[in-house]
Write an enzyme that holds these catalytic residues in place. Structure first.
Site, short mmCIF file in Angstrom:
data_model
loop_
_atom_site.label_atom_id
_atom_site.label_comp_id
_atom_site.label_asym_id
_atom_site.label_seq_id
_atom_site.Cartn_x
_atom_site.Cartn_y
_atom_site.Cartn_z
N TRP A 91 -10.99 -42.50 -11.19
CA TRP A 91 -9.59 -42.73 -10.87
C TRP A 91 -9.32 -44.14 -10.35
CZ3 TRP A 91 -9.84 -44.28 -5.92
CH2 TRP A 91 -10.93 -43.82 -5.17
N ASN A 92 -10.35 -44.89 -9.97
CA ASN A 92 -10.05 -46.10 -9.18
C ASN A 92 -9.49 -47.26 -10.01
OD1 ASN A 92 -12.57 -46.54 -10.31
ND2 ASN A 92 -13.48 -47.40 -8.45
N LYS B 44 -11.98 -38.32 -21.22
CA LYS B 44 -11.60 -37.37 -20.18
C LYS B 44 -11.40 -38.14 -18.89
CE LYS B 44 -13.46 -35.33 -16.91
NZ LYS B 44 -12.33 -35.48 -15.99
N PRO B 45 -10.13 -38.42 -18.54
CA PRO B 45 -9.87 -39.18 -17.31
C PRO B 45 -10.08 -38.31 -16.07
CG PRO B 45 -7.81 -38.54 -18.36
CD PRO B 45 -8.91 -38.06 -19.26
N GLY C 235 -18.66 -43.22 -12.75
CA GLY C 235 -18.33 -42.37 -11.62
C GLY C 235 -19.46 -42.35 -10.61
N SER C 236 -19.56 -41.26 -9.90
CA SER C 236 -20.51 -41.20 -8.79
C SER C 236 -21.94 -41.01 -9.30
CB SER C 236 -20.12 -40.08 -7.84
OG SER C 236 -20.11 -38.86 -8.54
N GLU D 54 -22.27 -45.98 -15.50
CA GLU D 54 -21.81 -47.00 -14.54
C GLU D 54 -21.55 -46.26 -13.24
OE1 GLU D 54 -21.62 -50.20 -14.91
OE2 GLU D 54 -21.69 -50.49 -17.07
N LEU D 55 -22.45 -46.40 -12.27
CA LEU D 55 -22.43 -45.52 -11.10
C LEU D 55 -22.10 -46.29 -9.82
CD1 LEU D 55 -25.57 -43.44 -12.13
CD2 LEU D 55 -23.17 -43.05 -12.72
N CYS E 232 -16.30 -49.91 -7.05
CA CYS E 232 -17.77 -49.80 -7.08
C CYS E 232 -18.42 -51.12 -6.70
CB CYS E 232 -18.22 -49.36 -8.46
SG CYS E 232 -17.62 -50.44 -9.77
N GLU F 45 -21.52 -45.45 0.12
CA GLU F 45 -20.35 -46.23 -0.29
C GLU F 45 -19.20 -45.88 0.64
OE1 GLU F 45 -20.03 -44.97 -4.50
OE2 GLU F 45 -19.52 -47.05 -4.88
P1 NAP Z 1 -16.86 -38.67 -9.86
O1 NAP Z 1 -16.47 -37.60 -8.94
O2 NAP Z 1 -18.27 -38.75 -10.30
O3 NAP Z 1 -15.91 -38.50 -11.14
C1 NAP Z 1 -15.95 -39.40 -12.20
C2 NAP Z 1 -15.51 -38.66 -13.46
O4 NAP Z 1 -16.47 -37.64 -13.78
C3 NAP Z 1 -14.17 -37.94 -13.31
O5 NAP Z 1 -13.49 -37.98 -14.55
C4 NAP Z 1 -14.62 -36.53 -12.99
O6 NAP Z 1 -13.66 -35.55 -13.28
C5 NAP Z 1 -15.81 -36.40 -13.91
N1 NAP Z 1 -16.74 -35.34 -13.55
C6 NAP Z 1 -17.04 -34.88 -12.31
N2 NAP Z 1 -17.98 -33.90 -12.42
C7 NAP Z 1 -18.23 -33.74 -13.73
C8 NAP Z 1 -19.10 -32.88 -14.47
N3 NAP Z 1 -19.91 -31.99 -13.87
N4 NAP Z 1 -19.13 -32.99 -15.82
C9 NAP Z 1 -18.34 -33.89 -16.44
N5 NAP Z 1 -17.49 -34.73 -15.80
C10 NAP Z 1 -17.47 -34.66 -14.46
O7 NAP Z 1 -16.50 -40.11 -9.30
P2 NAP Z 1 -15.15 -40.58 -8.61
O8 NAP Z 1 -15.16 -40.13 -7.20
O9 NAP Z 1 -13.98 -40.19 -9.43
O10 NAP Z 1 -15.28 -42.15 -8.70
C11 NAP Z 1 -15.83 -42.92 -7.70
C12 NAP Z 1 -17.26 -43.29 -8.03
O11 NAP Z 1 -17.28 -44.03 -9.26
C13 NAP Z 1 -17.85 -44.22 -7.00
O12 NAP Z 1 -19.17 -43.85 -6.74
C14 NAP Z 1 -17.80 -45.59 -7.69
O13 NAP Z 1 -18.73 -46.50 -7.19
C15 NAP Z 1 -18.05 -45.20 -9.10
N6 NAP Z 1 -17.59 -46.25 -10.00
C16 NAP Z 1 -18.53 -47.00 -10.65
C17 NAP Z 1 -18.13 -48.04 -11.48
C18 NAP Z 1 -19.13 -48.88 -12.21
O14 NAP Z 1 -18.74 -49.59 -13.13
N7 NAP Z 1 -20.41 -48.87 -11.84
C19 NAP Z 1 -16.77 -48.30 -11.65
C20 NAP Z 1 -15.83 -47.52 -10.96
C21 NAP Z 1 -16.27 -46.48 -10.14
P3 NAP Z 1 -12.69 -35.03 -12.08
O15 NAP Z 1 -11.93 -36.19 -11.66
O16 NAP Z 1 -11.87 -34.00 -12.75
O17 NAP Z 1 -13.58 -34.49 -11.01
#
Ligand code: NAP
Length: 488
Positions: free
Chosen positions: A160-161, A184-185, A238-239, A260-261, A294, A390
């Site tokens: 979402w960020n 899938k956003p 994501g995470s 990309e975590l 991130c 983080e």
């Molecule tokens: P997140 O909870 O891991 O969610 C990211 C995406 O994954 C969302 O679309 C989420 O859907 C989906 N998701 C969650 N569980 C899933 C599963 N079991 N199967 C399939 N998809 C699943 O991360 P966030 O809290 O939204 O984002 C923040 C994290 O992203 C931070 O750790 C940040 O550092 C990291 N990030 C990394 C980068 C990079 O380039 N390295 C860039 C931006 C952000 P839902 O939203 O529906 O839960």
């Protein structure tokens, strides 16, 4: 500065609320609410994809792949270029939507739209440069040719960020390479992805090439998408925890995975640094997107002689920041994304103070609102959660370093390895630090590393693969080697 008082909600632009599958808007039988992070107001009720919609999107992407992969690469590039131009022409509307569902200030939202479009522009150009090679053979009468082929239909999972940029950073190279996609956003920000689908439709990206499904059941519905056998590549941002699970699950079907975590970026200020430049760079590295990035500077590591000077300069700049609704003029920091994000920041600040950190600026957030004013903490020790996790909020954690070796050891003492920042005037130290820091990216006297031209990505637990630059195409192409006998 204290948070500004609430102001009336702005009117919002036309919203697409349904899934975009095979070139058409598809309404489902169930919807989930999307909230304004500022006040929790419901902005829209979005179609929650069910199993049949996932299957339809996968089938559409698989069908469309057969034709899309054989489109001339310049034709694919032209469509990407048109999508970028369409985004820029519509940047005010797109930015307003981003402010509404993500909460970031308008100035940053406009910046994100431009940044997101820059990936489409970049990969529009790169589409024409997906070169193969010929290799001299060791065997008489044989030719060795290598071509690059698209890997197939891809699943793109985004956070979402940065709801536009995290999508276009994947969409650009995927479509340039000849892959089709299902995006899938995140549950908090589906509207930006759906707005992008609308523009893709307008510029004539063929049906099935770019599909978007939203869900509030990421594990079940997202899991079904990722497990579909037709999906040959998964790109996830994501995470770290979710990324590891996705990698494990993908092993059964040997799908290609890019991750990309999360990060835990050190921001190192050495004794000889230009402290004004360091403070200016720190503002960008720490406070972009209200610290929810991130690549946000998470751990400030300052060599003892620079500690007082850097901290004073940094706090002077921080004191000028305003906190409020992202659409209000002059706001620097918007709300955090949701209550869980506020609770996490509160916990990290409380834990640090309990363990002896000193509060230099601001006050611990009270949790009554999602607006969190900047906090600066000093006297941080490695046991504190704020040093290990983080922060994802506008909280600065500063720790002193006894010298160069100590600063480097502190910086590398983490599982994460996304980005590191270092400020020093000494040319040799610049090289030593840039090479010794365990990170996929290093900012040397530079607080902003994100750009379409450079390979973005991490090492250690921060991910696999690179996005942006010419290397961004690698994850969406496979090498095929062809041995041809040309004489009997
Ligand atoms: P997140 O909870 O891991 O969610 C990211 C995406 O994954 C969302 O679309 C989420 O859907 C989906 N998701 C969650 N569980 C899933 C599963 N079991 N199967 C399939 N998809 C699943 O991360 P966030 O809290 O939204 O984002 C923040 C994290 O992203 C931070 O750790 C940040 O550092 C990291 N990030 C990394 C980068 C990079 O380039 N390295 C860039 C931006 C952000 P839902 O939203 O529906 O839960």
């Amino acid at each position: 500065m204290p948070p500004s008082p609430p102001s009336p909600a702005p009117t919002h632009p036309e919203l697409h609320r349904d899934a975009y599958i095979d070139g058409a808007w598809v309404a489902g039988s169930r919807r989930f609410p999307v909230h304004d992070p500022f006040d929790g107001a419901v902005i829209a009720e979005v179609t929650a994809a069910d199993e049949a919609m996932v299957d339809a999107a996968v089938a559409a992407a698989a069908r469309a792949f057969a034709a899309w992969r054989h489109q001339p690469a310049p034709a694919r590039g032209r469509l990407l270029g048109q999508l970028a131009a369409r985004m820029l022409a519509d940047e005010d509307r797109l930015a307003a939507l981003c402010v509404r569902e993500n909460g970031k200030p308008t100035r940053e939202a406009v910046g994100e739209v431009r940044y997101a479009a820059s990936f489409l522009t970049w990969f529009a150009g790169e589409a024409e440069r997906i070169y193969g090679e010929t290799i001299p053979s060791a065997h008489p009468g044989q030719r060795i040719t290598v071509i690059r082929e698209p890997v197939g239909p891809c699943a793109l999972i985004t956070p979402w960020n940065f709801p536009y940029a995290m999508l276009t950073r994947k969409l650009g190279p995927a479509l340039a390479a000849g892959c089709t996609v299902i995006a899938k956003p995140a549950v908090q920000t589906p509207l930006c992805a759906l707005a992008l689908a609308e523009l893709a439709h307008q510029v004539g990206i063929p049906a099935g090439v770019f599909n978007v499904i939203a869900t509030d059941e990421a594990a079940r519905i997202g899991g079904r998408l990722l497990a579909a056998p037709q999906i040959r590549k998964i790109s996830f941002t994501g995470s770290t925890g979710v990324g590891k699970k996705i990698l494990r699950d993908a092993a059964d079907d040997l799908k290609r995975v890019s991750l990309e975590l999360g990060g835990n970026a050190p921001f190192i200020v050495l004794a000889d640094a230009d402290l004004d430049a360091a403070a200016a760079g720190a503002m960008i590295a720490k406070f972009r997107n209200t610290g929810q990035s991130c690549v946000a500077a998470n751990r400030f590591i300052v060599e003892e002689p620079a500690l007082a000077g850097f901290t004073a300069r940094f706090i002077e700049r921080i004191s000028a920041l305003t906190v409020g609704r992202g659409s209000d003029p002059g706001v620097d920091l918007g709300p955090l994304i949701d209550d869980a994000a506020v609770a996490k920041v509160r916990h990290l600040v409380a834990d640090a103070l309990d363990r002896g950190a000193r509060l230099l600026h601001g006050a611990p957030p009270d949790g009554k609102t999602r607006l969190v004013a900047p906090v600066v903490l000093a006297g941080i020790t490695p046991e504190m959660a704020i040093w290990r996790e983080e922060i994802f909020g506008p909280v600065v954690a500063i720790r002193a370093a006894a010298g160069e070796a100590d600063a480097l050891a502190q910086a590398n003492d983490t599982d994460a390895g996304l980005v590191a920042y270092v400020y020093t005037r000494d040319g040799s130290r610049r090289v030593r630090f840039a090479e010794a820091l365990e990170a996929g990216m290093v900012g040397v006297d530079e607080g902003l590393v994100s750009t379409a031209q450079a390979p973005f990505g991490g090492v250690k637990h921060s991910g696999l693969g690179r996005e942006g630059s010419r290397h961004g195409l690698d994850d969406y192409t496979s090498l095929k080697y062809i041995a041809t006998r040309i004489s009997g």
